[in-house]
Design a protein around this motif. Structure first.
Motif, PDB file in Angstrom:
ATOM      1  N   ARG A   1       0.834  -1.202   0.000  1.00  0.00           N
ATOM      2  CA  ARG A   1       0.000   0.000   0.000  1.00  0.00           C
ATOM      3  C   ARG A   1       0.868   1.251   0.000  1.00  0.00           C
ATOM      4  O   ARG A   1       0.612   2.210  -0.732  1.00  0.00           O
ATOM      5  CB  ARG A   1      -0.943  -0.001   1.199  1.00  0.00           C
TER       6      ARG A   1
ATOM      7  N   ARG B   1      -0.452   4.700  -1.063  1.00  0.00           N
ATOM      8  CA  ARG B   1      -1.654   4.742  -0.227  1.00  0.00           C
ATOM      9  C   ARG B   1      -1.275   4.635   1.252  1.00  0.00           C
ATOM     10  O   ARG B   1      -0.208   4.130   1.586  1.00  0.00           O
ATOM     11  CB  ARG B   1      -2.604   3.600  -0.597  1.00  0.00           C
TER      12      ARG B   1
ATOM     13  N   GLY C   1      -4.985   1.571   5.256  1.00  0.00           N
ATOM     14  CA  GLY C   1      -6.231   1.584   4.521  1.00  0.00           C
ATOM     15  C   GLY C   1      -7.169   2.676   4.983  1.00  0.00           C
ATOM     16  O   GLY C   1      -8.269   2.838   4.472  1.00  0.00           O
TER      17      GLY C   1
END
Length: 450
Positions: A438, A443, A447
């Motif tokens: 990620r 990102r 999450g």
């Protein structure tokens, strides 16, 4: 660590994630290639190394002729270790180095972004802060870091503990004299004493890491290499509540150790000559005639199997290895963490060492871990050898250990990381890879944008 306002990773973190993933893939490729090209050499090297470990352990825990025989077998196995192609050892060393690089890069890539922020509130500057200092803790860290002078410059009253002073009495007197914040510069044992005084008077507490290992400071998210930075908690700071453990009538901030380790630290000469003392005591602690006098309930409430080491911590430890003792993800769960380890035979030792080296100690059959609000230990002897926050004690049997949920108000510098190593590390290889990927694609690691 710098981070973008939108929660996305910086370029530095993305590069570190790429290095971590690449190094781990390279290590995997090296191991697979070695197994394909040198299967017999690697198998022989592992077998001989296991023989050396088992024979070495047998020699340490026995006396007389059995010790000589085990030592001879260990030396023979060690000599035979040079028979496999040295290229196999080079490949294993390369794989280990790549894994170490991957772990280091992952720490940079993930930072403290996986840690959940504890419930905190802002507090104003202490008006009558007091810092107690133990000049003997941590080989004189308080003195070499000039913590007393720095505290005085910040308007904090330092009180240095003399050799024959009673730390609890000094802390109580500081409260009587009007202290509104109590701090302690010392190791975990000293921290526990002053924290208990602060708890009894509902005063905020400041932890300054000036001991040898400083487990409590580490799990509060303080920088153990810069003890003076913790003094900022006497100024405008943040405050959170954490649990305290209690063994009998003694409060502890880190853990209570029972069994072999507790017996070792009480042994004559341990402080002055640790290696020699351990060698002298091992046959009594782990040999064929060793006693296991402790009894206690297991995770299901039924009597647990006998263990050589019993560790009861103020909050569950996240243990990957026994060395270093890991860290605690949370200090506000209201439960104790229980870890027990049993080594029944010499042939258990290679498996224990392998689990330790792989950072997966939970796979060792003699390892058990669970959590509980209270824990009772009984002994066949009237007194139990314990080490409370590293300090040797002998406490009467049965010994009841519990937790005081949210009992301590802790002040922390507003710019401190505020999270332990366990809170910042992903749980398991899969989660680690998912978080790294990620970050690699830009990102947030979790999450979300916490």
């Amino acid at each position: 660590m710098a981070k973008r306002a939108d929660g996305r990773p910086t370029v530095t973190r993305r590069v570190a994630a790429a290095i971590s993933v690449a190094a781990l893939a390279a290590a995997f490729a090296v191991v697979v290639g070695a197994l394909i090209r040198h299967p017999l050499q690697l198998a022989l090297a592992v077998l001989l190394l296991g023989s050396v470990l088992a024979a070495g352990w047998a020699a340490l825990v026995r006396r007389g002729f059995p010790r000589v025989a085990a030592a001879t077998a260990g030396v023979l196995a060690a000599v035979l270790l040079v028979l496999p192609d040295l290229h196999a050892y080079a490949l294993l060393a390369t794989a280990a180095g790549l894994v170490a690089l991957s772990v280091a890069a992952a720490r940079t890539a993930l930072g403290h972004h996986l840690a959940r922020t504890p419930r905190i509130r802002g507090v104003e500057r202490a008006s009558a802060g007091v810092l107690l200092l133990n000049p003997l803790s941590g080989h004189g860290v308080a003195t070499t870091s000039r913590l007393g002078e720095r505290a005085r410059a910040l308007g904090i009253r330092p009180i240095e503990l003399d050799f024959d002073d009673d730390l609890r009495e000094l802390a109580e007197q500081a409260v009587t004299d009007g202290a509104d914040v109590l701090g302690m510069a010392g190791g975990d044992g000293s921290q526990a004493v002053v924290a208990d005084v602060a708890r009894r008077h509902d005063l905020p507490f400041v932890c300054v890491p000036a001991g040898t290992r400083n487990h409590f400071a580490r799990d509060l998210g303080l920088d153990r290499d810069e003890p003076a930075d913790a003094l900022a908690a006497f100024g405008k700071a943040v405050e959170r509540r954490v649990d305290l453990g209690v063994a009998g009538d003694r409060v502890f901030v880190n853990n209570v150790s029972l069994g072999a380790y507790a017996a070792l630290v009480r042994a004559p000469g341990y402080r002055a000559a640790k290696t020699a003392t351990v060698a002298r005591c091992l046959p009594d602690l782990f040999g064929p005639e060793a006693r296991r006098p402790l009894s206690f309930p297991g995770p299901d409430g039924d009597p647990a199997a006998a263990a050589d080491i019993v560790l009861v911590s103020n909050g569950p430890y996240r243990l990957e290895r026994l060395t270093g003792l890991g860290s605690r993800e949370r200090l506000d769960l209201g439960v104790l963490g229980i870890v027990t380890v049993a080594v029944d035979r010499a042939r258990d030792v290679p498996e224990l060492v392998a689990a330790e080296l792989c950072g997966d100690i939970a796979r060792f059959p003699g390892y058990r871990a669970w959590s509980t609000p209270e824990f009772a230990v009984e002994s066949a002897d009237p007194l139990i050898d314990v080490a409370v926050d590293g300090e040797p004690q002998r406490l009467p049997s049965p010994l009841r250990i519990g937790v005081l949920p949210g009992a301590l108000r802790v002040r922390l510098p507003p710019d401190a990381p505020g999270a332990s190593p366990a809170a910042m590390a992903p749980k398991g290889v899969r989660r680690a890879l998912r978080a790294l990927l990620r970050v690699l694609i830009g990102r947030p690691a979790t999450g979300d944008r916490r």
